[in-house]
Every structure is written in structure tokens, then in C-alpha cells.
Design an enzyme around this catalytic site. Structure first.
Site, short mmCIF file in Angstrom:
data_model
loop_
_atom_site.label_atom_id
_atom_site.label_comp_id
_atom_site.label_asym_id
_atom_site.label_seq_id
_atom_site.Cartn_x
_atom_site.Cartn_y
_atom_site.Cartn_z
N ASP A 90 25.81 8.57 -8.93
CA ASP A 90 24.41 9.02 -8.85
C ASP A 90 23.97 9.19 -7.39
O ASP A 90 24.48 8.52 -6.50
CB ASP A 90 23.52 8.00 -9.58
CG ASP A 90 22.15 8.57 -9.92
OD1 ASP A 90 21.97 9.80 -9.86
OD2 ASP A 90 21.25 7.77 -10.23
N ASN A 112 23.34 12.44 -5.77
CA ASN A 112 23.66 13.72 -5.11
C ASN A 112 22.39 14.47 -4.69
O ASN A 112 22.29 15.00 -3.59
CB ASN A 112 24.44 14.65 -6.05
CG ASN A 112 25.81 14.12 -6.37
OD1 ASN A 112 26.27 13.17 -5.75
ND2 ASN A 112 26.48 14.74 -7.34
N HIS A 144 25.58 18.16 -4.88
CA HIS A 144 26.64 18.13 -5.89
C HIS A 144 27.97 18.55 -5.28
O HIS A 144 29.02 18.02 -5.65
CB HIS A 144 26.27 19.01 -7.09
CG HIS A 144 25.05 18.55 -7.83
ND1 HIS A 144 24.90 17.24 -8.25
CD2 HIS A 144 23.92 19.20 -8.23
CE1 HIS A 144 23.72 17.13 -8.87
NE2 HIS A 144 23.12 18.30 -8.86
N SER A 200 25.60 13.87 -18.17
CA SER A 200 25.16 13.16 -19.38
C SER A 200 24.56 14.13 -20.40
O SER A 200 24.20 15.26 -20.06
CB SER A 200 24.11 12.10 -19.01
OG SER A 200 22.87 12.72 -18.69
N THR A 201 24.42 13.65 -21.64
CA THR A 201 23.78 14.49 -22.68
C THR A 201 22.35 14.84 -22.23
O THR A 201 21.86 15.92 -22.51
CB THR A 201 23.72 13.75 -24.04
OG1 THR A 201 23.26 12.42 -23.85
CG2 THR A 201 25.08 13.68 -24.70
N ASN A 261 21.38 15.26 -19.13
CA ASN A 261 21.40 16.17 -17.97
C ASN A 261 21.24 17.65 -18.38
O ASN A 261 20.90 18.49 -17.54
CB ASN A 261 22.68 16.00 -17.13
CG ASN A 261 22.73 14.70 -16.35
OD1 ASN A 261 23.80 14.17 -16.09
ND2 ASN A 261 21.57 14.17 -15.96
N TRP A 262 21.46 17.97 -19.67
CA TRP A 262 21.24 19.35 -20.13
C TRP A 262 19.78 19.76 -19.96
O TRP A 262 19.47 20.95 -19.94
CB TRP A 262 21.63 19.51 -21.61
CG TRP A 262 23.11 19.41 -21.87
CD1 TRP A 262 23.76 18.42 -22.54
CD2 TRP A 262 24.14 20.36 -21.50
NE1 TRP A 262 25.11 18.68 -22.59
CE2 TRP A 262 25.37 19.86 -21.97
CE3 TRP A 262 24.12 21.58 -20.80
CZ2 TRP A 262 26.58 20.53 -21.77
CZ3 TRP A 262 25.33 22.24 -20.60
CH2 TRP A 262 26.53 21.72 -21.08
N ARG A 310 17.96 19.41 -17.38
CA ARG A 310 17.63 19.79 -16.00
C ARG A 310 17.41 21.31 -15.91
O ARG A 310 17.79 22.04 -16.81
CB ARG A 310 18.77 19.36 -15.07
CG ARG A 310 18.87 17.86 -14.98
CD ARG A 310 19.82 17.44 -13.87
NE ARG A 310 19.86 15.99 -13.78
CZ ARG A 310 20.38 15.33 -12.77
NH1 ARG A 310 20.92 15.98 -11.75
NH2 ARG A 310 20.38 14.01 -12.76
N ARG A 314 20.00 0.75 -13.80
CA ARG A 314 20.01 1.08 -15.22
C ARG A 314 21.35 1.69 -15.62
O ARG A 314 22.14 2.09 -14.78
CB ARG A 314 18.85 2.01 -15.58
CG ARG A 314 18.79 3.28 -14.75
CD ARG A 314 17.61 4.16 -15.19
NE ARG A 314 17.46 5.30 -14.30
CZ ARG A 314 16.50 5.42 -13.38
NH1 ARG A 314 15.57 4.50 -13.24
NH2 ARG A 314 16.45 6.50 -12.61
C1 IPE Z 1 23.30 9.30 -14.69
O1 IPE Z 1 22.53 9.77 -13.65
C2 IPE Z 1 24.23 10.40 -15.17
C3 IPE Z 1 25.28 10.77 -14.24
C4 IPE Z 1 25.54 10.21 -13.10
C5 IPE Z 1 26.11 11.87 -14.69
P1 IPE Z 1 21.07 10.38 -13.89
O2 IPE Z 1 20.55 10.77 -12.56
O3 IPE Z 1 21.14 11.46 -14.91
O4 IPE Z 1 20.31 9.14 -14.52
P2 IPE Z 1 18.77 8.76 -14.47
O5 IPE Z 1 18.00 9.98 -14.88
O6 IPE Z 1 18.45 8.36 -13.06
O7 IPE Z 1 18.64 7.62 -15.41
C1 IPE Z 2 24.25 12.60 -9.93
O1 IPE Z 2 23.33 12.92 -8.97
C2 IPE Z 2 24.92 13.81 -10.53
C3 IPE Z 2 24.48 14.15 -11.88
C4 IPE Z 2 23.68 13.44 -12.61
C5 IPE Z 2 25.00 15.37 -12.45
P1 IPE Z 2 21.83 13.33 -9.31
O2 IPE Z 2 21.76 14.82 -9.44
O3 IPE Z 2 21.33 12.57 -10.47
O4 IPE Z 2 21.11 12.87 -7.98
P2 IPE Z 2 19.68 12.17 -7.84
O5 IPE Z 2 19.67 11.00 -8.75
O6 IPE Z 2 18.67 13.20 -8.22
O7 IPE Z 2 19.61 11.79 -6.41
MG MG Z 3 20.36 10.81 -10.62
#
Ligand code: IPE
Ligand code: IPE
Ligand code: MG
Length: 248
Positions: free
Chosen positions: A27, A29, A44, A72-73, A75-76, A78, A201
């Protein structure tokens, strides 16, 4: 340990007592990029470099299973461009690492709702999984379109179907039978779960499998994470006393 390792392995790391399975929530990026006034996508891209580094380090020190939460499920949900770019980067990563995985005897496996991935990603993933399926030096589990609750729901559906057809007797359902119907069937539970970027979390990751996993959260953003910090976390893990509910 041979002399070709690309990093220094400190004496405090006992390579005979490494975790068998390390899981990572990669997490941070987006925050890494935002801090630099860059587009999240750049974060990323930088994160993909860290994946290469950590895979290489894990292989070199001898971690048998590395599970990486890549998408993650949830993340779709976004923005469309971010999702589309993540899928492009994912395919690029799989294609560019294919030969390295073959050369280094690494088996690529994927866990998650893979049917939801774009066709070209599925094709690239399927080809690499097939080409590496006999490799036994290390397993990389890429968690893609992965959700712990979706995994549990899928397991319940399969077991319920087997109960209906008479293949399984409901009274004899055990924890082992449940584990055998998860995406991670046949793998030991993670010994260590690392989350980068400070969030305390689980975000729907490996809900069943982490019952007794040691958790380590670091504030470092994933693109800034590297081999030295990874190894210091492994050393911290080796100093912990795992009791599994028992007394020592
Ligand atoms: C968890 O990160 C999922 C991945 C690292 C792929 P998220 O950024 O999606 O999680 P939340 O939203 O902070 O809980
Ligand atoms: C983790 O980085 C990668 C994925 C969840 C795909 P994030 O994109 O969640 O980065 P933050 O949490 O917004 O910094
Ligand atoms: Mg994140």
C-alpha cells in the site's frame, strides 16, 4: 547464501528459520506520487519496481511462498483510468518477469476473482502460470481482484454444492475441508503479514488464513520499501514468540 546476493544479509537473520509464507499488503503508491506532485500512476509504476526487488530478495534468501496483494475486489471502484492503467501495468509486469521467473525456478500463481480481469491480462497470466507450473524454487501468489469475503463466499458455494450432491456430509465439514476449498488450498497459512504505508487494517485480505499470522505494519510507502527493511522485518519476526493460544 551465495555471493551473488544483491544485498547484505545481516548475521542476525537466521536463514534456517525463515517464515514459510510471507504475505504483503503493498500500500501507499498513490501517496508516494502525491507527495511528489505526480500522478498516482507514477506511484504504481514505482511500486512495480519494488515488487521486482522484493521478489528477488525473497528468492535469494529462500522464502518459499510470497503472497502479494496487488488489486482488491474493492479496487474496481477506483476511477476508470486508474483501474485501466493498473491493468496495463499488471500485464507489463507479468510479461517482463516471465523469463526471470522461468530462469529462477519460480512458480507464478494467482488468487482472486480472475474471471473479472481483462482478457489480455488473463491470457498473459495464464501463459506464465502454465510455463512456470513445474517450478519448485518458490511460489509467488499474486492476489488479483482478490477479496477475502468473496473467497469465503466462493468456498461456501462449492462446499454447499458438494453437500447437495452427496459428495460431502455436512456434519463432517472441518476446518481442513474449508481450507481445501479456498484459493490458497494446499498452502500453509502466512506466518508473517506486512502492510506498508501505516494503515492498521486488513482491507479484506486473507481473512481465514491470517488467524495466527504475525502482523507487521511499517509507515514506509510501498515504492520506498526495500530489501534492507524487508530483512529487518524478518529479523523482528524471528524474535517474536508465537503462542497459538497455548502457554510456553
Ligand atoms: C489494499 O489497499 C489493497 C491492495 C494493496 C491491493 P487499499 O489502498 O485498497 O486499502 P484501503 O482502501 O486503504 O483499505
Ligand atoms: C496500493 O497503493 C496499490 C493498490 C491498491 C492497487 P494505493 O493506490 O492504495 O496507494 P494509496 O493508499 O492511495 O497511497
Ligand atoms: Mg491504498
Amino acid at each position: 547464501m551465495n555471493s551473488s546476493t544483491s544485498f547484505h544479509v545481516p548475521e542476525d537473520l537466521d536463514v534456517s528459520k525463515l517464515p514459510k509464507h510471507v504475505a504483503i499488503i503493498m500500500d501507499g503508491n498513490g501517496r508516494w506520487a502525491e507527495k511528489r506532485l505526480m500522478n498516482r500512476i507514477r506511484g504504481h509504476e514505482a511500486g512495480a519496481e519494488t515488487v521486482r526487488t522484493i521478489v528477488r530478495t525473497s528468492r535469494e534468501i529462500g522464502i518459499p511462498i510470497l503472497t502479494l496483494y496487488a488489486f482488491s475486489t474493492e479496487n474496481w471502484q477506483r476511477p476508470k483510468v486508474e483501474v485501466a492503467t493498473l491493468m496495463v501495468l499488471l500485464k507489463k509486469f507479468i510479461d517482463s518477469e516471465r523469463n526471470e521467473m522461468i530462469k529462477n525456478n519460480i512458480r507464478l500463481n494467482a488468487i482472486g476473482e480472475l474471471a473479472n480481469l481483462p482478457a489480455d491480462v488473463r491470457e498473459s497470466l495464464g501463459r506464465t502460470m502454465d510455463l512456470t507450473k513445474s517450478n519448485d524454487g518458490m511460489v509467488i501468489n499474486l492476489a488479483l481482484s482478490y477479496g477475502g469475503r468473496a473467497e469465503i463466499a466462493s468456498m461456501v458455494k462449492i462446499i454447499a454444492e458438494k453437500a447437495r450432491s452427496g459428495e460431502i456430509d455436512p456434519v463432517s465439514i472441518t476446518e481442513e475441508i474449508i481450507a481445501d476449498h479456498l484459493y490458497t488450498a494446499g498452502m500453509p497459512d502466512p506466518d508473517l503479514l506486512i502492510r506498508t504505508s501505516g494503515e492498521m487494517r486488513i482491507s479484506n485480505f486473507l481473512l481465514w488464513q491470517i488467524a495466527y499470522t504475525e502482523i507487521f505494519v511499517t509507515d514506509t510507502l510501498w515504492p520506498d520499501f526495500g530489501s534492507d527493511e524487508f530483512i529487518s522485518i524478518l529479523i523482528d519476526f524471528q524474535r517474536r514468540e508465537r503462542r497459538f493460544g497455548n502457554v510456553v
